[in-house]
Scaffold this motif. Sequence first.
Motif, PDB file in Angstrom:
ATOM      1  N   ILE A   6     104.468  30.931  24.205  1.00 47.36           N
ATOM      2  CA  ILE A   6     105.866  30.535  24.336  1.00 47.36           C
ATOM      3  C   ILE A   6     106.190  29.482  23.279  1.00 47.36           C
ATOM      4  O   ILE A   6     105.375  28.598  22.999  1.00 47.36           O
ATOM      5  N   SER A   7     107.354  29.608  22.682  1.00 43.43           N
ATOM      6  CA  SER A   7     107.748  28.638  21.672  1.00 43.43           C
ATOM      7  C   SER A   7     108.168  27.332  22.342  1.00 43.43           C
ATOM      8  O   SER A   7     108.905  27.324  23.322  1.00 43.43           O
ATOM      9  N   ILE A   8     107.679  26.223  21.796  1.00 38.07           N
ATOM     10  CA  ILE A   8     108.105  24.902  22.265  1.00 38.07           C
ATOM     11  C   ILE A   8     108.873  24.175  21.156  1.00 38.07           C
ATOM     12  O   ILE A   8     109.273  23.032  21.308  1.00 38.07           O
ATOM     13  N   ARG A   9     109.107  24.871  20.075  1.00 35.33           N
ATOM     14  CA  ARG A   9     109.676  24.247  18.884  1.00 35.33           C
ATOM     15  C   ARG A   9     111.111  23.763  19.090  1.00 35.33           C
ATOM     16  O   ARG A   9     111.518  22.762  18.495  1.00 35.33           O
ATOM     17  N   HIS A  10     111.859  24.466  19.916  1.00 37.16           N
ATOM     18  CA  HIS A  10     113.243  24.062  20.148  1.00 37.16           C
ATOM     19  C   HIS A  10     113.328  22.703  20.830  1.00 37.16           C
ATOM     20  O   HIS A  10     114.398  22.074  20.835  1.00 37.16           O
ATOM     21  N   LEU A  11     112.193  22.239  21.389  1.00 34.79           N
ATOM     22  CA  LEU A  11     112.177  20.934  22.048  1.00 34.79           C
ATOM     23  C   LEU A  11     111.510  19.863  21.178  1.00 34.79           C
ATOM     24  O   LEU A  11     111.102  18.812  21.673  1.00 34.79           O
ATOM     25  N   LEU A  12     111.431  20.142  19.878  1.00 32.79           N
ATOM     26  CA  LEU A  12     110.841  19.195  18.933  1.00 32.79           C
ATOM     27  C   LEU A  12     111.865  18.707  17.912  1.00 32.79           C
ATOM     28  O   LEU A  12     111.508  18.151  16.876  1.00 32.79           O
TER      29      LEU A  12
ATOM     30  N   GLN B 259     114.283  14.870  23.594  1.00 33.77           N
ATOM     31  CA  GLN B 259     113.847  16.099  24.274  1.00 33.77           C
ATOM     32  C   GLN B 259     112.452  15.982  24.878  1.00 33.77           C
ATOM     33  O   GLN B 259     111.925  16.952  25.415  1.00 33.77           O
ATOM     34  N   LYS B 260     111.875  14.808  24.822  1.00 30.75           N
ATOM     35  CA  LYS B 260     110.481  14.645  25.238  1.00 30.75           C
ATOM     36  C   LYS B 260     110.242  15.078  26.679  1.00 30.75           C
ATOM     37  O   LYS B 260     109.260  15.775  26.967  1.00 30.75           O
ATOM     38  N   ASP B 261     111.096  14.690  27.601  1.00 28.17           N
ATOM     39  CA  ASP B 261     110.887  15.035  29.006  1.00 28.17           C
ATOM     40  C   ASP B 261     110.924  16.546  29.221  1.00 28.17           C
ATOM     41  O   ASP B 261     110.125  17.097  29.995  1.00 28.17           O
ATOM     42  N   GLU B 262     111.840  17.226  28.539  1.00 23.86           N
ATOM     43  CA  GLU B 262     111.906  18.694  28.644  1.00 23.86           C
ATOM     44  C   GLU B 262     110.634  19.326  28.099  1.00 23.86           C
ATOM     45  O   GLU B 262     110.109  20.294  28.665  1.00 23.86           O
ATOM     46  N   LEU B 263     110.144  18.780  26.993  1.00 24.35           N
ATOM     47  CA  LEU B 263     108.920  19.307  26.392  1.00 24.35           C
ATOM     48  C   LEU B 263     107.735  19.140  27.334  1.00 24.35           C
ATOM     49  O   LEU B 263     106.955  20.082  27.545  1.00 24.35           O
ATOM     50  N   VAL B 264     107.607  17.975  27.928  1.00 24.40           N
ATOM     51  CA  VAL B 264     106.531  17.724  28.883  1.00 24.40           C
ATOM     52  C   VAL B 264     106.592  18.707  30.042  1.00 24.40           C
ATOM     53  O   VAL B 264     105.582  19.308  30.426  1.00 24.40           O
ATOM     54  N   ASN B 265     107.774  18.904  30.595  1.00 21.91           N
ATOM     55  CA  ASN B 265     107.930  19.800  31.742  1.00 21.91           C
ATOM     56  C   ASN B 265     107.578  21.234  31.385  1.00 21.91           C
ATOM     57  O   ASN B 265     106.958  21.961  32.179  1.00 21.91           O
ATOM     58  N   LEU B 266     107.967  21.669  30.191  1.00 21.31           N
ATOM     59  CA  LEU B 266     107.682  23.043  29.775  1.00 21.31           C
ATOM     60  C   LEU B 266     106.182  23.258  29.607  1.00 21.31           C
ATOM     61  O   LEU B 266     105.637  24.279  30.050  1.00 21.31           O
ATOM     62  N   ILE B 267     105.490  22.313  28.983  1.00 25.22           N
ATOM     63  CA  ILE B 267     104.047  22.450  28.779  1.00 25.22           C
ATOM     64  C   ILE B 267     103.316  22.493  30.123  1.00 25.22           C
ATOM     65  O   ILE B 267     102.441  23.336  30.350  1.00 25.22           O
TER      66      ILE B 267
ATOM     67  N   MET C   8      97.320  13.732  33.098  1.00 24.19           N
ATOM     68  CA  MET C   8      96.449  14.712  32.441  1.00 24.19           C
ATOM     69  C   MET C   8      97.010  16.123  32.603  1.00 24.19           C
ATOM     70  O   MET C   8      97.621  16.459  33.610  1.00 24.19           O
ATOM     71  N   LEU C   9      96.795  16.933  31.594  1.00 24.93           N
ATOM     72  CA  LEU C   9      97.152  18.343  31.651  1.00 24.93           C
ATOM     73  C   LEU C   9      96.086  19.092  32.439  1.00 24.93           C
ATOM     74  O   LEU C   9      94.911  19.050  32.097  1.00 24.93           O
ATOM     75  N   LYS C  10      96.509  19.778  33.506  1.00 27.31           N
ATOM     76  CA  LYS C  10      95.562  20.533  34.327  1.00 27.31           C
ATOM     77  C   LYS C  10      96.137  21.897  34.665  1.00 27.31           C
ATOM     78  O   LYS C  10      97.346  22.068  34.780  1.00 27.31           O
ATOM     79  N   ASP C  11      95.222  22.892  34.840  1.00 29.18           N
ATOM     80  CA  ASP C  11      95.668  24.217  35.259  1.00 29.18           C
ATOM     81  C   ASP C  11      95.343  24.436  36.731  1.00 29.18           C
ATOM     82  O   ASP C  11      94.840  23.539  37.420  1.00 29.18           O
ATOM     83  N   THR C  12      95.621  25.623  37.230  1.00 28.58           N
ATOM     84  CA  THR C  12      95.440  25.905  38.654  1.00 28.58           C
ATOM     85  C   THR C  12      93.977  26.099  39.038  1.00 28.58           C
ATOM     86  O   THR C  12      93.663  26.251  40.215  1.00 28.58           O
TER      87      THR C  12
END
Length: 328
Positions: free
Chosen positions: A280-286, A291-299, A1-5
């Motif tokens: 932040i742009s995430i488009r370069h990882l699409l 590139q899925k793992d990089e995208l997940v880590n960035l988000i 799950m996506l969670k914040d601090t």
Amino acid sequence: MLKDTFGRSFPYIRLSITDVCNYKCSYCLPQGYKKNPGDMRSFMSFEEISRLTKTLSELGVCKIRLTGGEPTVRKDFFDILKDMKQNSNIPKVTMTTNGYQLNKIANQLHEAGLDGINISIDSLNRETFKKLTGHDRLYEILEGIKILQTLNFKNIKVNAVLLKDINDTPEEFEKFGNFIKNNKIDFRFIELMQTGDNLDYFKKNHVASKIFKDYLEKNKWVTQTHGKDAGPSLNFIHPDYKGKFGLIAPYSKNFCQTCNRLRITSRGDLRLCLFGNTGISIRHLLQNDNQKDELVNLIIKQLHLKKESHYLELGDTGITPNLSSTGG
């Protein structure tokens, strides 16, 4: 799950697929849509959107709302919708629309598997609607809603921006009440929000959401609990009504405590808050499936930067020039 601090989770994504809108709503784009000369990037492609939604499903996202602008102005809108329903593993795909040509596309929306629709209707008075939007299309929208109902389409919501001296009287509230009394439709008022380019309009037309809440409580409407992927609306039910009333009050105390949604703009920027100061742009990882793992880590990394609250009450509208630019 996506969670914040702050312990908030984010199963809900508002995904804009275009900035373009064909209406001229007085509170959003009174002069009509104009391309931002400072941003020459194209809108995300079908392929980029498909990769994005598949990744989001693996991050626990269970609801995506397609927004704009007006999402149906994209020629590949139905291709995007069908791909999400058939290939992304997102359980619930909904949309927000101004209802343009709803009577003509209602059947297609149903056939494509759309799970819910939010339609903007700021007034049930034809002339007022025309004045607010620049379009005399209220009848077409209402006809479209009837078609959806005949198709047994369950999740229909109507949104209206609460505007001073336009739709903020008990008489106007009663008109919407009569509309939902025998219609299983959720009607929600949204408190007018200040954005980067509407300060004068905001000062003239803003009215506190409390006026509608007081009306509901006076008329024995009772608050309903939130679902985990529900939007920010505080919903009210009444035993004599098939539909529900709702209220979205961004200036209310603790509004952000239950935040459960992130936004992605039509050009591929991740926004942590509608009124945040960063994106932040995430488009370069699409660009390819690898590139899925990089995208997940960035988000996930970006979520650590999400703030506890917006600062609308201080007049800080962040980097949002108008609601059309970030999907509302």
